[in-house]
Design a protein around this motif. Structure first.
Motif, short mmCIF file in Angstrom:
data_model
loop_
_atom_site.label_atom_id
_atom_site.label_comp_id
_atom_site.label_asym_id
_atom_site.label_seq_id
_atom_site.Cartn_x
_atom_site.Cartn_y
_atom_site.Cartn_z
N ARG A 119 33.44 -100.40 -15.31
CA ARG A 119 34.05 -100.96 -14.10
C ARG A 119 34.35 -99.82 -13.13
N SER A 150 29.53 -108.64 -16.81
CA SER A 150 30.09 -108.87 -18.13
C SER A 150 30.52 -110.32 -18.31
N ASP A 153 36.53 -98.47 -10.50
CA ASP A 153 37.87 -98.78 -9.99
C ASP A 153 38.06 -98.31 -8.56
N TRP A 164 36.10 -98.19 -18.92
CA TRP A 164 35.07 -98.62 -19.87
C TRP A 164 35.72 -99.38 -21.02
N THR A 209 33.82 -103.56 -6.38
CA THR A 209 34.78 -102.69 -7.03
C THR A 209 35.76 -103.53 -7.84
N GLY A 210 36.07 -103.07 -9.06
CA GLY A 210 36.99 -103.79 -9.93
C GLY A 210 36.34 -104.86 -10.78
N THR A 211 35.01 -104.93 -10.78
CA THR A 211 34.28 -105.93 -11.54
C THR A 211 33.60 -105.29 -12.75
N TRP A 212 33.78 -105.88 -13.93
CA TRP A 212 33.14 -105.37 -15.14
C TRP A 212 31.65 -105.67 -15.12
N TYR A 213 30.85 -104.69 -15.56
CA TYR A 213 29.40 -104.84 -15.63
C TYR A 213 28.94 -104.34 -16.98
N ASP A 232 30.78 -102.05 -21.46
CA ASP A 232 31.16 -102.51 -20.13
C ASP A 232 31.69 -101.34 -19.31
N SER A 257 40.14 -95.31 -19.33
CA SER A 257 40.09 -95.12 -17.88
C SER A 257 40.13 -93.64 -17.52
#
Length: 268
Positions: A145, A225, A147, A259, A203-207, A143, A117
């Motif tokens: 994200r 993700s 934040d 990440w 925001t706050g979602t893993w991709y 991945d 992070s």
């Protein structure tokens, strides 16, 4: 293939943070990969972190044992040994044991629970680099994200990094709340390719992003993700073939991010 190593170079911006690599059977420039230990945080401390280290390549050629003075221990200046990737593929980092083998250019970095992070944010394009500046054809996957704030992602074919929003020679592939973007950086910013993220990205979602770099062509795909959704993406052929080799890394811009599951494999 034989590999020749040398310690960090006092004339490089990565002084005492990098190991320089060269194949003695081939001609061409030296490349570098991050050393497992960073420099001393307090410049008044005379312990010469990572200066003239002892290097031992393992039998596979994939890892190197690195012994040097460090800024750790009860005296703040203790000799230690670590094992790091020797700048060859494949590469993976699950961030299970901190973040050895990364060089930072701005930002506030930490690892926890297998996640890297960056918590400072700002508009300075905080980045952290790993791998080897000699890598050419490869596929990065991982991945990301957001934040908080605007965007975050990965860099590929990276060389000559520094502190600053566009202080990098290479490509940036990132996500925002609506798009996947590809940017070219060399002290300035150009955005030659993009695609929409269906439904947007909260925001706050893993991709999950993948970037395949072969020759002058980059192929980018992304999807949430863990999702079975059809990936979206694009292929960009750089007409200038601006960057043909370089390391990988992570970067955020105008926000904070995280990440995980970063891997790099050969691609042809």
């Amino acid at each position: 293939m034989r590999t020749r190593f040398t310690g960090t170079n006092a004339f490089s911006p990565e002084d005492r943070q990098a190991v320089f690599i060269n194949d003695p059977d081939l001609s061409g420039p030296w490349s570098w990969t991050p050393a497992p230990f960073g420099p001393v945080a307090d410049p008044t401390q005379n312990c010469s972190t990572s200066y003239s280290p002892h290097l031992l390549l393992d039998a596979s050629g994939r890892t190197v044992r690195f012994t040097t003075a460090t800024a750790t221990g009860p005296t703040g200046c203790m000799e230690a040994t670590a094992v790091a990737n020797s700048g060859v593929l494949p590469y993976a980092d699950a961030f299970a044991k901190g973040r050895s083998g990364w060089v930072d250019y701005g930002g506030c970095w930490a690892t926890s629970g297998g996640v890297l992070s960056e918590a400072c944010g700002g508009t300075g394009g905080n980045k952290s680099i790993t791998g080897s500046t000699g890598w050419t054809a490869y596929r990065l996957a991982g991945d990301v994200r957001i934040d908080g704030g605007a965007q975050a992602g990965f860099v590929v074919r990276a060389s000559d990094p520094g502190k600053g929003a566009d202080a990098l020679d290479g490509y940036y592939i990132g996500v925002s709340s609506r798009r996947i973007v590809l940017g070219k950086q060399n002290g300035a910013w150009r955005e030659p390719a993009q695609t929409a993220i269906p439904g947007g990205l909260a925001t706050g979602t893993w991709y999950h992003l993948t970037v395949k770099a072969v020759g002058c062509t980059l192929t980018v795909t992304g999807r949430p993700s863990g999702s079975a959704a059809t990936p979206v993406g694009f292929t960009y052929k750089d007409p200038d073939c601006s960057f043909t080799r370089g390391a990988v890394g992570v970067r955020d811009q105008a926000g904070t991010a995280s990440w995980r599951h970063v891997t790099v494999t050969r691609s042809g």
